[in-house]
Design a protein around this motif. Sequence first.
Motif, short mmCIF file in Angstrom:
data_model
loop_
_atom_site.label_atom_id
_atom_site.label_comp_id
_atom_site.label_asym_id
_atom_site.label_seq_id
_atom_site.Cartn_x
_atom_site.Cartn_y
_atom_site.Cartn_z
N TYR B 100 0.64 -1.30 0.00
CA TYR B 100 0.00 -0.01 -0.07
C TYR B 100 0.99 1.23 -0.11
CZ TYR B 100 0.95 1.09 4.86
OH TYR B 100 1.47 1.30 6.09
N ARG B 101 2.18 1.22 0.13
CA ARG B 101 2.97 2.31 0.61
C ARG B 101 3.33 2.70 -0.92
NH1 ARG B 101 5.58 0.79 6.32
NH2 ARG B 101 4.56 2.11 7.33
N GLU B 102 3.43 2.09 -1.75
CA GLU B 102 3.83 2.17 -3.30
C GLU B 102 2.99 3.56 -3.60
OE1 GLU B 102 3.87 -0.94 -5.73
OE2 GLU B 102 4.09 0.45 -7.72
N ASP B 103 1.76 3.61 -3.60
CA ASP B 103 1.26 4.80 -3.96
C ASP B 103 1.60 6.04 -3.15
OD1 ASP B 103 -0.34 3.29 -5.68
OD2 ASP B 103 -2.02 3.08 -4.59
N ILE B 104 1.74 5.89 -1.94
CA ILE B 104 2.18 7.13 -1.09
C ILE B 104 3.43 7.64 -1.42
CG2 ILE B 104 2.64 7.71 1.36
CD1 ILE B 104 0.81 5.55 2.30
N TYR B 105 4.68 6.75 -1.67
CA TYR B 105 5.86 7.28 -2.14
C TYR B 105 5.90 7.84 -3.47
CZ TYR B 105 7.42 6.16 2.37
OH TYR B 105 7.91 5.90 3.67
N ARG B 106 5.13 7.28 -4.31
CA ARG B 106 4.92 7.80 -5.68
C ARG B 106 4.40 9.19 -5.66
NH1 ARG B 106 6.63 4.00 -9.30
NH2 ARG B 106 5.75 1.79 -8.86
N GLU B 107 3.35 9.34 -4.76
CA GLU B 107 2.67 10.71 -4.95
C GLU B 107 3.50 11.79 -4.18
OE1 GLU B 107 -1.40 10.59 -3.92
OE2 GLU B 107 -1.60 12.84 -4.06
N TYR B 108 4.15 11.43 -2.96
CA TYR B 108 4.62 12.35 -2.05
C TYR B 108 5.82 12.60 -1.96
CZ TYR B 108 -0.05 12.78 -0.30
OH TYR B 108 -1.46 12.97 -0.37
N ALA B 109 6.55 11.55 -2.36
CA ALA B 109 8.15 11.47 -2.11
C ALA B 109 9.18 12.02 -3.24
CB ALA B 109 8.71 10.01 -1.36
N ASN B 110 9.17 13.25 -3.45
CA ASN B 110 10.20 13.74 -4.61
C ASN B 110 11.22 13.28 -4.74
OD1 ASN B 110 7.71 15.41 -5.37
ND2 ASN B 110 8.43 16.97 -3.87
N GLU B 111 11.97 12.95 -3.52
CA GLU B 111 13.27 12.39 -3.46
C GLU B 111 13.31 10.83 -4.11
OE1 GLU B 111 11.35 13.15 -1.13
OE2 GLU B 111 12.24 15.04 0.06
N VAL B 112 12.33 10.18 -4.08
CA VAL B 112 12.42 8.89 -4.54
C VAL B 112 11.78 8.92 -6.20
CG1 VAL B 112 11.31 6.54 -4.17
CG2 VAL B 112 11.81 8.07 -2.23
N ASP B 113 12.78 8.38 -7.11
CA ASP B 113 12.19 8.51 -8.29
C ASP B 113 11.42 7.04 -8.82
OD1 ASP B 113 13.58 10.74 -9.50
OD2 ASP B 113 15.50 9.88 -9.15
N GLU B 114 11.90 6.04 -8.10
CA GLU B 114 11.10 4.73 -8.46
C GLU B 114 11.08 4.09 -6.96
OE1 GLU B 114 10.02 3.02 -10.62
OE2 GLU B 114 10.17 4.54 -12.30
N VAL B 115 10.05 3.22 -6.96
CA VAL B 115 9.75 2.40 -5.77
C VAL B 115 9.62 0.86 -6.10
CG1 VAL B 115 7.88 1.91 -4.03
CG2 VAL B 115 8.11 4.24 -4.54
#
Lengths: 76, 227
Positions: B100-115
């Motif tokens: 479930y965290r995939e969507d959260i990091y894709r949307e909010y974490a600008n520091e993360v290019d890929e999950v």
Amino acid sequence: MVRAYVMIKAHTGEADRLRNDIEAIEGVERAHIVAGDVDLIAVVDVDSPGAVKDVAATQIQGVDGVEDTQTYIAMD
Amino acid sequence: MRIVIVGAGRVGLRTARSLEESGHEVILVESDPATADRAVEEGYAVVQGDGADEETLEAADVADADAVGALTGDLNTNFTVCMIGKHHGCRTVMRIDEDYREDIYREYANEVDEVVYPERLGAILAKNALLGGNIRAIADIAQELQLVEFTVTDASPMRGYSLSELELPANSRLLAFGKADGSLRLPTPDDSLDLGDRLVILAEFDRLGDVRSLIVGETGRAAVGDA
């Protein structure tokens, strides 16, 4: 006033909806989506330590998509 | 490319191996001394230390790296690694521990290019192995989008037709085609659909049942999706 920080572990990716639902609870001053092993942190401002329990344990836990919470009451 | 990988456990070490086999330069960062020693014994360049500590990553030359893989089992460490990596201009990849965290990091974490969520791919492989049959889920591209390989069977209504005659349902695309005895390649309109031929199709989750009826026929044992 009693201030508390509530660490919230979710089990849904709908972080926006969770934040809105949690911020709508009376006593919650604001909530942030965070990176790490919890997903949101809510800042709670209420009149008494008993009200912290009601907001954190009952109301935030009752939001659909919340798996677990951990509450820290500020001492300063 | 020059790549820093934080975490030399099962995921990190295999990723490092695969990258080195493709000719890339890899530096591993590992906090546990025993795990770090094992990676050194296997011939890797290893910096021992906490990857969430900027000095450790600097010792691994993060400033000169093209990409950083934050592949430990600790989400806090992984996110911090991505923050430091992004600061140094690297492409950043973060391992997560729950889907479930995939969507959260894709949307909010600008520091993360890929999950990346290694357990999901493992589950897809295990499911394919368990089900066998004529349908093989290759990857979940997005929550509602799957890449699936279908095999033409005796019961396939399209058997004997050519690809130009194949009309896939809406929101599905044929990406690759392989004859029964050949490898996958780009499809051409003249390719004929014979027993054992394989079609790789990108489709919305809801369309997979229709695609399956068309290409495999109704005998396909495996229900696709929900990996």
